[in-house]
Structures are given as C-alpha cells and as structure tokens.
Design a protein around this motif. Sequence first.
Motif, PDB file in Angstrom:
ATOM      1  N   ILE A 144       0.804  -1.228   0.000  1.00 18.54           N
ATOM      2  CA  ILE A 144       0.000   0.000   0.000  1.00 18.54           C
ATOM      3  C   ILE A 144       0.836   1.278   0.000  1.00 18.54           C
ATOM      4  CG2 ILE A 144      -1.941  -1.156   1.111  1.00 18.54           C
ATOM      5  CD1 ILE A 144      -1.078   0.099   3.752  1.00 18.54           C
ATOM      6  N   THR A 145       2.177   1.146  -0.062  1.00 20.25           N
ATOM      7  CA  THR A 145       3.052   2.317  -0.118  1.00 20.25           C
ATOM      8  C   THR A 145       4.055   2.138  -1.253  1.00 20.25           C
ATOM      9  OG1 THR A 145       4.752   1.402   1.368  1.00 20.25           O
ATOM     10  CG2 THR A 145       2.886   2.562   2.400  1.00 20.25           C
ATOM     11  N   ARG A 146       4.713   3.224  -1.651  1.00 19.12           N
ATOM     12  CA  ARG A 146       5.700   3.136  -2.736  1.00 19.12           C
ATOM     13  C   ARG A 146       6.857   2.209  -2.378  1.00 19.12           C
ATOM     14  NH1 ARG A 146       4.066   8.638  -3.448  1.00 19.12           N
ATOM     15  NH2 ARG A 146       3.351   8.987  -5.607  1.00 19.12           N
ATOM     16  N   HIS A 147       7.377   2.346  -1.152  1.00 16.85           N
ATOM     17  CA  HIS A 147       8.490   1.483  -0.742  1.00 16.85           C
ATOM     18  C   HIS A 147       8.041   0.025  -0.649  1.00 16.85           C
ATOM     19  CE1 HIS A 147      11.231   4.781  -0.068  1.00 16.85           C
ATOM     20  NE2 HIS A 147      10.361   5.379   0.749  1.00 16.85           N
ATOM     21  N   GLY A 148       6.839  -0.171  -0.173  1.00 17.45           N
ATOM     22  CA  GLY A 148       6.313  -1.526  -0.086  1.00 17.45           C
ATOM     23  C   GLY A 148       6.142  -2.156  -1.449  1.00 17.45           C
ATOM     24  N   ILE A 149       5.753  -1.373  -2.428  1.00 16.68           N
ATOM     25  CA  ILE A 149       5.567  -1.890  -3.784  1.00 16.68           C
ATOM     26  C   ILE A 149       6.897  -2.332  -4.393  1.00 16.68           C
ATOM     27  CG2 ILE A 149       4.984  -1.161  -6.137  1.00 16.68           C
ATOM     28  CD1 ILE A 149       2.675   0.459  -4.843  1.00 16.68           C
ATOM     29  N   VAL A 150       7.962  -1.609  -4.120  1.00 20.04           N
ATOM     30  CA  VAL A 150       9.290  -2.020  -4.605  1.00 20.04           C
ATOM     31  C   VAL A 150       9.649  -3.390  -4.037  1.00 20.04           C
ATOM     32  CG1 VAL A 150      11.752  -1.501  -4.551  1.00 20.04           C
ATOM     33  CG2 VAL A 150      10.092   0.347  -4.942  1.00 20.04           C
ATOM     34  N   LEU A 151       9.436  -3.570  -2.727  1.00 20.69           N
ATOM     35  CA  LEU A 151       9.717  -4.865  -2.111  1.00 20.69           C
ATOM     36  C   LEU A 151       8.787  -5.942  -2.670  1.00 20.69           C
ATOM     37  CD1 LEU A 151      11.133  -6.634  -0.017  1.00 20.69           C
ATOM     38  CD2 LEU A 151       9.460  -5.834   1.677  1.00 20.69           C
ATOM     39  N   ALA A 152       7.539  -5.573  -2.926  1.00 20.11           N
ATOM     40  CA  ALA A 152       6.574  -6.536  -3.468  1.00 20.11           C
ATOM     41  C   ALA A 152       7.050  -7.108  -4.794  1.00 20.11           C
ATOM     42  CB  ALA A 152       5.219  -5.865  -3.638  1.00 20.11           C
ATOM     43  N   GLY A 153       7.742  -6.301  -5.591  1.00 19.14           N
ATOM     44  CA  GLY A 153       8.275  -6.802  -6.850  1.00 19.14           C
ATOM     45  C   GLY A 153       9.243  -7.943  -6.619  1.00 19.14           C
ATOM     46  N   LYS A 154      10.068  -7.849  -5.578  1.00 16.44           N
ATOM     47  CA  LYS A 154      11.012  -8.919  -5.251  1.00 16.44           C
ATOM     48  C   LYS A 154      10.265 -10.170  -4.791  1.00 16.44           C
ATOM     49  CE  LYS A 154      14.586  -5.644  -3.786  1.00 16.44           C
ATOM     50  NZ  LYS A 154      15.452  -5.203  -2.645  1.00 16.44           N
ATOM     51  N   VAL A 175      -7.901 -16.619  -3.217  1.00 16.76           N
ATOM     52  CA  VAL A 175      -6.488 -16.978  -3.321  1.00 16.76           C
ATOM     53  C   VAL A 175      -6.098 -17.947  -2.207  1.00 16.76           C
ATOM     54  CG1 VAL A 175      -5.935 -14.771  -4.406  1.00 16.76           C
ATOM     55  CG2 VAL A 175      -5.701 -15.014  -1.925  1.00 16.76           C
ATOM     56  N   ASP A 176      -4.962 -18.614  -2.402  1.00 10.08           N
ATOM     57  CA  ASP A 176      -4.473 -19.565  -1.395  1.00 10.08           C
ATOM     58  C   ASP A 176      -3.562 -18.906  -0.368  1.00 10.08           C
ATOM     59  OD1 ASP A 176      -5.860 -21.529  -2.630  1.00 10.08           O
ATOM     60  OD2 ASP A 176      -4.127 -22.694  -3.301  1.00 10.08           O
ATOM     61  N   GLY A 177      -3.010 -17.742  -0.720  1.00 11.12           N
ATOM     62  CA  GLY A 177      -2.104 -17.073   0.202  1.00 11.12           C
ATOM     63  C   GLY A 177      -2.112 -15.574   0.006  1.00 11.12           C
ATOM     64  N   ILE A 178      -1.839 -14.847   1.084  1.00 10.56           N
ATOM     65  CA  ILE A 178      -1.750 -13.390   1.041  1.00 10.56           C
ATOM     66  C   ILE A 178      -0.477 -12.968   1.757  1.00 10.56           C
ATOM     67  CG2 ILE A 178      -2.768 -11.223   1.839  1.00 10.56           C
ATOM     68  CD1 ILE A 178      -5.522 -12.572   1.649  1.00 10.56           C
ATOM     69  N   VAL A 179       0.323 -12.155   1.093  1.00  8.58           N
ATOM     70  CA  VAL A 179       1.500 -11.536   1.707  1.00  8.58           C
ATOM     71  C   VAL A 179       1.199 -10.057   1.812  1.00  8.58           C
ATOM     72  CG1 VAL A 179       3.961 -11.061   1.518  1.00  8.58           C
ATOM     73  CG2 VAL A 179       3.043 -13.262   0.720  1.00  8.58           C
ATOM     74  N   GLY A 180       1.048  -9.570   3.027  1.00  6.72           N
ATOM     75  CA  GLY A 180       0.754  -8.164   3.241  1.00  6.72           C
ATOM     76  C   GLY A 180       1.999  -7.399   3.638  1.00  6.72           C
ATOM     77  N   ILE A 181       2.367  -6.398   2.850  1.00  9.19           N
ATOM     78  CA  ILE A 181       3.518  -5.559   3.194  1.00  9.19           C
ATOM     79  C   ILE A 181       2.960  -4.329   3.897  1.00  9.19           C
ATOM     80  CG2 ILE A 181       5.617  -4.430   2.335  1.00  9.19           C
ATOM     81  CD1 ILE A 181       5.563  -6.321  -0.025  1.00  9.19           C
ATOM     82  N   VAL A 182       2.564  -4.555   5.099  1.00  7.00           N
ATOM     83  CA  VAL A 182       1.967  -3.535   5.980  1.00  7.00           C
ATOM     84  C   VAL A 182       2.365  -3.893   7.401  1.00  7.00           C
ATOM     85  CG1 VAL A 182      -0.018  -3.113   4.460  1.00  7.00           C
ATOM     86  CG2 VAL A 182      -0.170  -4.879   6.205  1.00  7.00           C
ATOM     87  N   SER A 183       1.950  -3.087   8.378  1.00  5.94           N
ATOM     88  CA  SER A 183       2.246  -3.422   9.763  1.00  5.94           C
ATOM     89  C   SER A 183       1.397  -4.608  10.205  1.00  5.94           C
ATOM     90  CB  SER A 183       1.971  -2.224  10.679  1.00  5.94           C
ATOM     91  OG  SER A 183       0.570  -2.014  10.812  1.00  5.94           O
ATOM     92  N   LEU A 184       1.893  -5.344  11.168  1.00  3.63           N
ATOM     93  CA  LEU A 184       1.177  -6.501  11.677  1.00  3.63           C
ATOM     94  C   LEU A 184      -0.197  -6.109  12.220  1.00  3.63           C
ATOM     95  CD1 LEU A 184       1.039  -9.498  12.473  1.00  3.63           C
ATOM     96  CD2 LEU A 184       2.271  -8.913  14.570  1.00  3.63           C
ATOM     97  N   GLY A 185      -0.227  -5.045  13.032  1.00  2.69           N
ATOM     98  CA  GLY A 185      -1.486  -4.610  13.615  1.00  2.69           C
ATOM     99  C   GLY A 185      -2.505  -4.219  12.563  1.00  2.69           C
ATOM    100  N   ALA A 186      -2.033  -3.530  11.525  1.00  2.00           N
ATOM    101  CA  ALA A 186      -2.946  -3.109  10.463  1.00  2.00           C
ATOM    102  C   ALA A 186      -3.525  -4.315   9.743  1.00  2.00           C
ATOM    103  CB  ALA A 186      -2.221  -2.205   9.480  1.00  2.00           C
ATOM    104  N   LEU A 187      -2.685  -5.318   9.452  1.00  3.81           N
ATOM    105  CA  LEU A 187      -3.174  -6.476   8.724  1.00  3.81           C
ATOM    106  C   LEU A 187      -4.159  -7.283   9.567  1.00  3.81           C
ATOM    107  CD1 LEU A 187      -2.982  -7.816   6.004  1.00  3.81           C
ATOM    108  CD2 LEU A 187      -1.088  -9.220   6.850  1.00  3.81           C
TER     109      LEU A 187
END
Length: 262
Positions: free
Chosen positions: A24-34, A79-91
Amino acid sequence: MPEIPAQKTAAAAVPAGEIAVVAITRHGIVLAGKVVRALPNARLYAPEKFAAEAERAAPGAQTYAGKTGDALGALFGRVDGIVGIVSLGALVRLISPYLKAKDSDPAVIVLDEQGRFVIPMLSGHLGGANALAGRLADALGATPVLTTASDVRETLAVDLLGRELGWTLEATHAALVHASAAVVNDEPVALVQEDGSLDWWTRHANGRTAPLPANLRLFERIEDVDPGHFSALLWISQRSLPTTCAAAWRGRCVIYRPTEAP
C-alpha cells in the motif's frame, strides 16, 4: 523399525494456488516486486493511485480502488495465500472480518517494508503460511518469525505428518488438538508405523534438522502399545482400527493413511 534419519531432504510445501502480494506504499511496492519474482504463482495488488509504480515493480500487477480492507475481502475467498507488506497490527484489523476456519482460511504472511522480518500470522500449518515464510526468508534474506509451538521447538507437527508423501489424515478435531498438545508438551506419545515410507521425518513439510523428539516412542504394531502408558497415539497404517483398541484410544488417536509402499 529402522532409525528415522534427521537430516533435511525436502523443500517446504507452500500454497499451490495464487498468492496475492498486497502493498500500500511506494516502498512496499518495490519490495513486493522482489516477492513476486521469488514466488512464481504470486501477483501484486496495490492501490489504484500507485498503478504506474506497481506495473514497474511487477508487470501484470492488479490495482484496486477504494479501501484495502475491501480488496482483501475480495481476495480472501479466492487466493491460497496473502503476503501483506503492511504493519502486523494493520493487517490483523484488515483481515479480521473475513476469518472463518483454520482449514479454509488462506495462508497470511506479514512483511515489513524493509524486508527484514517475515511473519506467518494465519494458517501456519494447514494453509502453508509457515512454509511460505521460510521460502520468502530465504529469497529476501529476511528473518522468519515463527510462533507455532511445534516449529519453534522443531518437534513433530501432528497435522503435517506425511503431508509431503501424500498421506491422508483421519481424526476428530478434538483428537487432533489433544495429540498435538501431547507432542508439544513433551507427554509420552506412541507412534506406530505399520505401512508407508520411513522418511516422513526428513520430508516434514516445514523441514526438521533435530532428531526425532524423545517423547515419541516408535512401535511396529498397534497391539504392542499399552494405552495406559501414553497420552496419545499416532498410527500409520492401512488397517482398520482394531475393535480391541478403538475404545482405549477414543479421543486421542490420529490415523495416517499412506499412499505408497514402505
């Protein structure tokens, strides 16, 4: 019975279907690509306002309008799995309205924006979240944070025994819970193997490097086990449960049906 070897010989099993990587953020999206490049069945999902960034990070990325919680709700049953690049509490707050049951919820992982820690937070065993966390930790150089008792102590996960070999499991929910608790609490547990391959420990779904736990005692026939000396029974066999044993083990027996010869 031959001694069970302790070395790791098989890769962990991760969810076989689509894995949604939600950033949900620009930095998170870069990591999501990896993350997407590390998982061939993964796809990036990001807010519509970051459509350009998402496409650069992971071609074919999907975007959504509106709230992230609504997007997660739409993904949860698909989906079978979700990887959330957010804070634990938020997810936790975002997915809480969609939780149903451990045998149907998808694997859910949380990953910090720096890619330092990967935390399985839902469906660790049956859904494969723990295995998925291990795969991502290896790919990203991150630290997996496992909290399930059997994985922390590297003991037997009762609900995963034989999974990599295609074995099926027969047990009531109460018996599965009882046997799992007995194993992780170091209570005496009888493990009877009458059929199937002997390499189930080395092919454990989450991998094991330690020896077989000392509280598990191996037998070759169920008739050789005194029910009064053990808290639970793990029985690997093609036979029907003998009537002479059924009453003694009621509520504390988990049966595994191998699909291959020893």
